[in-house]
Enzyme design. Structure first.
Site, PDB file in Angstrom:
ATOM      1  CB  CYS A 114      -0.950   0.004   1.194  1.00  0.00           C
ATOM      2  SG  CYS A 114      -2.109  -1.373   1.090  1.00  0.00           S
ATOM      3  CG  HIS A 262      -3.370   3.391   2.039  1.00  0.00           C
ATOM      4  ND1 HIS A 262      -3.685   3.148   0.724  1.00  0.00           N
ATOM      5  CD2 HIS A 262      -3.554   2.215   2.697  1.00  0.00           C
ATOM      6  CE1 HIS A 262      -4.014   1.873   0.594  1.00  0.00           C
ATOM      7  NE2 HIS A 262      -3.943   1.286   1.768  1.00  0.00           N
ATOM      8  CG  ASN A 292      -6.821  -0.966   0.901  1.00  0.00           C
ATOM      9  OD1 ASN A 292      -6.085  -0.458   0.061  1.00  0.00           O
ATOM     10  ND2 ASN A 292      -6.354  -1.484   2.031  1.00  0.00           N
TER      11      ASN A 292
HETATM   12  O1  UT7 Z   1      -4.108  -1.527   3.374  1.00  0.00           O
HETATM   13  C1  UT7 Z   1      -3.405  -2.293   4.286  1.00  0.00           C
HETATM   14  C2  UT7 Z   1      -3.644  -1.885   5.660  1.00  0.00           C
HETATM   15  N1  UT7 Z   1      -4.838  -2.495   6.173  1.00  0.00           N
HETATM   16  C3  UT7 Z   1      -5.449  -1.950   7.197  1.00  0.00           C
HETATM   17  O2  UT7 Z   1      -5.033  -0.904   7.615  1.00  0.00           O
HETATM   18  C4  UT7 Z   1      -6.624  -2.663   7.841  1.00  0.00           C
HETATM   19  C5  UT7 Z   1      -6.527  -2.507   9.333  1.00  0.00           C
HETATM   20  N2  UT7 Z   1      -7.572  -3.193  10.074  1.00  0.00           N
HETATM   21  C6  UT7 Z   1      -8.877  -2.851  10.013  1.00  0.00           C
HETATM   22  O3  UT7 Z   1      -9.227  -1.965   9.270  1.00  0.00           O
HETATM   23  C7  UT7 Z   1      -9.861  -3.535  10.932  1.00  0.00           C
HETATM   24  O4  UT7 Z   1      -9.159  -4.324  11.847  1.00  0.00           O
HETATM   25  C8  UT7 Z   1     -10.940  -4.395  10.192  1.00  0.00           C
HETATM   26  C9  UT7 Z   1     -11.911  -3.480   9.444  1.00  0.00           C
HETATM   27  C10 UT7 Z   1     -10.253  -5.336   9.234  1.00  0.00           C
HETATM   28  C11 UT7 Z   1     -11.748  -5.218  11.190  1.00  0.00           C
HETATM   29  O5  UT7 Z   1     -12.352  -4.399  12.143  1.00  0.00           O
HETATM   30  P1  UT7 Z   1     -12.215  -4.732  13.698  1.00  0.00           P
HETATM   31  O6  UT7 Z   1     -13.027  -3.756  14.407  1.00  0.00           O
HETATM   32  O7  UT7 Z   1     -10.752  -4.801  14.032  1.00  0.00           O
HETATM   33  O8  UT7 Z   1     -12.903  -6.158  13.801  1.00  0.00           O
HETATM   34  P2  UT7 Z   1     -12.319  -7.529  14.342  1.00  0.00           P
HETATM   35  O9  UT7 Z   1     -11.336  -8.088  13.367  1.00  0.00           O
HETATM   36  O10 UT7 Z   1     -11.855  -7.369  15.752  1.00  0.00           O
HETATM   37  O11 UT7 Z   1     -13.608  -8.420  14.318  1.00  0.00           O
HETATM   38  C12 UT7 Z   1     -14.756  -8.118  15.105  1.00  0.00           C
HETATM   39  C13 UT7 Z   1     -15.847  -9.130  14.794  1.00  0.00           C
HETATM   40  C14 UT7 Z   1     -15.348 -10.563  14.866  1.00  0.00           C
HETATM   41  O12 UT7 Z   1     -16.400 -11.356  15.378  1.00  0.00           O
HETATM   42  P3  UT7 Z   1     -16.386 -11.785  16.922  1.00  0.00           P
HETATM   43  O13 UT7 Z   1     -15.130 -12.545  17.135  1.00  0.00           O
HETATM   44  O14 UT7 Z   1     -16.452 -10.508  17.702  1.00  0.00           O
HETATM   45  O15 UT7 Z   1     -17.624 -12.613  17.037  1.00  0.00           O
HETATM   46  C15 UT7 Z   1     -15.152 -10.929  13.421  1.00  0.00           C
HETATM   47  O16 UT7 Z   1     -15.269 -12.293  13.155  1.00  0.00           O
HETATM   48  O17 UT7 Z   1     -16.331  -8.921  13.466  1.00  0.00           O
HETATM   49  C16 UT7 Z   1     -16.269 -10.173  12.739  1.00  0.00           C
HETATM   50  N3  UT7 Z   1     -16.042  -9.876  11.341  1.00  0.00           N
HETATM   51  C17 UT7 Z   1     -17.031  -9.602  10.469  1.00  0.00           C
HETATM   52  N4  UT7 Z   1     -18.354  -9.545  10.639  1.00  0.00           N
HETATM   53  C18 UT7 Z   1     -19.084  -9.213   9.541  1.00  0.00           C
HETATM   54  C19 UT7 Z   1     -14.850  -9.795  10.678  1.00  0.00           C
HETATM   55  N5  UT7 Z   1     -15.062  -9.485   9.396  1.00  0.00           N
HETATM   56  C20 UT7 Z   1     -16.412  -9.365   9.240  1.00  0.00           C
HETATM   57  C21 UT7 Z   1     -17.225  -9.030   8.157  1.00  0.00           C
HETATM   58  N6  UT7 Z   1     -18.557  -8.970   8.346  1.00  0.00           N
HETATM   59  N7  UT7 Z   1     -16.723  -8.760   6.928  1.00  0.00           N
END
Ligand code: UT7
Length: 335
Positions: A114, A262, A292
Site C-alpha cells: 500500500c 492511504h 482499498n
Molecule cells: O491496506 C493495508 C492496511 N490495512 C489496514 O489498515 C486494515 C486494518 N484493520 C482494520 O481496518 C480492521 O481491523 C478491520 C476493518 C479489518 C476489522 O475491524 P475490527 O473492528 O478490528 O474487527 P475484528 O477483526 O476485531 O472483528 C470483530 C468481529 C469478529 O467477530 P467476533 O469474534 O467478535 O464474534 C469478526 O469475526 O467482526 C467479525 N467480522 C465480520 N463480521 C461481519 C470480521 N469481518 C467481518 C465481516 N462482516 N466482513
C-alpha cells in the site's frame, strides 16, 4: 540549479462493475452495516473476465498523458507499484509497456504494497533530480478481486479491497520561479511484521513446488491479516511519518492545503486526522466508492482531488501511507 520533480498530469481508471456491500452479503456472512461501520466502505469495483491489470493501468496513463498534454513517446521510464502482478513474472509494468506501445524505455514493478506509489514517487524523484530521466510515469495498479477469499473465512479481508489504477507523470522542473514539485519524501519499513498482512502462496520458498493442492485446500493462497494489529500500527505510524516529512521540509501542518491518506479504512484516517487536529475541509477520502486499492489508492485520490478542484496549482499537499510489509511513507509536494 535546483531541479525538482513536479506532477504534470494524473489519471485514474476503475472497472465499470460496482460491487456493493449487499452484493458481498450474498456471498458471505457480512452486512452493509458491519462494513460501513468498521471501514466506511459502501462499494468497490471488480474487473470483468478478460480485463487485465495493464488495461486499467493503460487507461489511467492515457488520462494522465492527456491532462499533461503529452504523448506516450514523451515518457522516459515507467515505475509501476503493485502487489497483484498480472503474471508471476514479468511485472505488470511490462504488460503496460506493451499496451502503451512505447519505445524501448525501461520499466519495472516496485513492490511495497500500500506504500508502493509513494515509494515509486521517491524513485522517480531520484531519477529526475539526478538528471537520468526527464519524465517518469508512476502508476499504482491493483486487481484484488481475483485474489480474495469471498467466503465466510476470508470476510475480514475480502470486504475491504477493490480494483483500480492511478497514474501520475513526473517531469523535471528547473524553473527557479516555479516552486511546483516534490519537496520531501520519507520511507519506512518493518519486515518483522511481514506476516501480519500477507499472502503466503504461491511462494518460491515453498518446496518442492510453490503451491500444492493441500495449500489451496487450506486457503493459504488467500490474503491473511491480523486486522487489529495492523490498525494499531497504522494509526501510530501515519502521524509519525507525516510529521517527520513536514519537519524535514520545514513546514507546519497548517501550511498544507490538502491531506491525502492511504484508503485502507476510513476509521484509520478519521483517527489520524483527529489526533493531528486536521480540519475536515483539508482532508479527502474516496474509500466509500472504491474500497482499498492498495498502491492505486493514493494516485486515484490525487486524480480525483485535482479534477474536483480540491487541489489547485500552487497548493501544498501531503500523501501518507501504511500497509503490508509493514511499509509506511509520506511525501509532501506543491502542485
Ligand atoms: O491496506 C493495508 C492496511 N490495512 C489496514 O489498515 C486494515 C486494518 N484493520 C482494520 O481496518 C480492521 O481491523 C478491520 C476493518 C479489518 C476489522 O475491524 P475490527 O473492528 O478490528 O474487527 P475484528 O477483526 O476485531 O472483528 C470483530 C468481529 C469478529 O467477530 P467476533 O469474534 O467478535 O464474534 C469478526 O469475526 O467482526 C467479525 N467480522 C465480520 N463480521 C461481519 C470480521 N469481518 C467481518 C465481516 N462482516 N466482513
Amino acid at each position: 540549479m535546483n531541479l525538482r520533480a513536479r506532477i504534470v498530469g494524473t489519471g485514474m481508471c476503475v472497472p465499470d462493475r460496482v460491487v456493493t456491500n449487499d452484493d458481498l452479503a450474498k456471498l458471505m456472512d457480512t452486512s452493509d452495516e458491519w462494513i460501513m461501520q468498521r471501514s466506511g466502505i459502501r462499494e468497490r469495483r471488480y474487473i470483468d473476465p478478460g480485463t487485465q491489470p495493464a488495461d486499467l493501468a493503460r487507461k489511467a496513463t492515457e488520462r494522465a498523458l492527456e491532462a499533461a498534454k503529452l504523448e506516450t513517446s514523451d515518457i522516459d521510464c515507467i515505475v509501476l507499484a503493485t502487489l497483484s502482478s498480472q503474471a508471476d513474472f514479468p511485472g505488470t509494468s511490462f504488460f503496460l509497456h506493451e499496451a502503451l506501445g512505447t519505445s524501448e524505455i525501461p520499466c519495472f514493478d516496485l513492490r511495497a504494497q500500500c506504500s508502493g506509489f509513494v515509494y515509486s514517487l521517491a524513485v522517480a524523484n531520484g531519477f529526475i533530480r539526478s538528471g537520468m530521466y526527464r519524465r517518469v510515469l508512476v502508476v499504482g495498479c491493483e486487481v484484488h478481486s481475483t485474489g480474495i477469499d469471498l467466503s465466510d473465512e476470508g470476510r475480514d479481508v475480502a470486504v475491504l479491497f477493490g480494483d483500480g489504477a492511478g497514474a501520475a507523470i513526473l517531469e523535471a522542473n528547473d524553473d527557479e520561479n516555479d516552486p511546483a514539485g516534490l519537496i520531501e519524501v520519507r520511507l519506512h519499513a518493518q519486515g518483522e511484521f511481514a506476516r501480519k498482512l500477507w499472502i503466503e502462496a504461491p511462494a518460491s520458498g515453498h518446496t518442492p513446488v510453490r503451491i500444492d493442492h493441500a495449500m489451496i485446500d487450506e486457503r493459504r493462497h488467500f490474503p491473511k491479516m491480523e486486522g487489529r494489529f495492523v490498525f494499531k500500527h497504522a494509526v501510530t505510524r501515519m502521524p509519525q511519518v507525516l510529521m517527520e516529512t513536514l519537519h524535514a521540509a520545514s513546514l507546519k501542518l497548517e501550511d498544507i492545503d490538502l491531506f491525502l491518506f492511504h484508503q485502507a479504512n476510513l476509521r484509520i484516517n478519521e483517527y489520524v486526522a483527529k489526533e493531528l487536529e486536521i480540519p475536515e475541509e483539508k482532508q479527502i477520502n474516496n474509500i466509500e466508492k472504491y474500497g482499498n486499492c492498495s498502491a492505486a489508492s493514493i494516485p486515484m485520490l490525487l486524480d480525483e482531488a485535482i479534477r474536483a478542484g480540491r487541489l489547485a496549482p500552487g497548493q501544498l499537499f501531503s500523501m501518507t501511507t501504511f500497509g503490508s510489509g509493514f511499509s509506511w511513507s509520506s511525501a509532501v509536494a506543491r502542485l
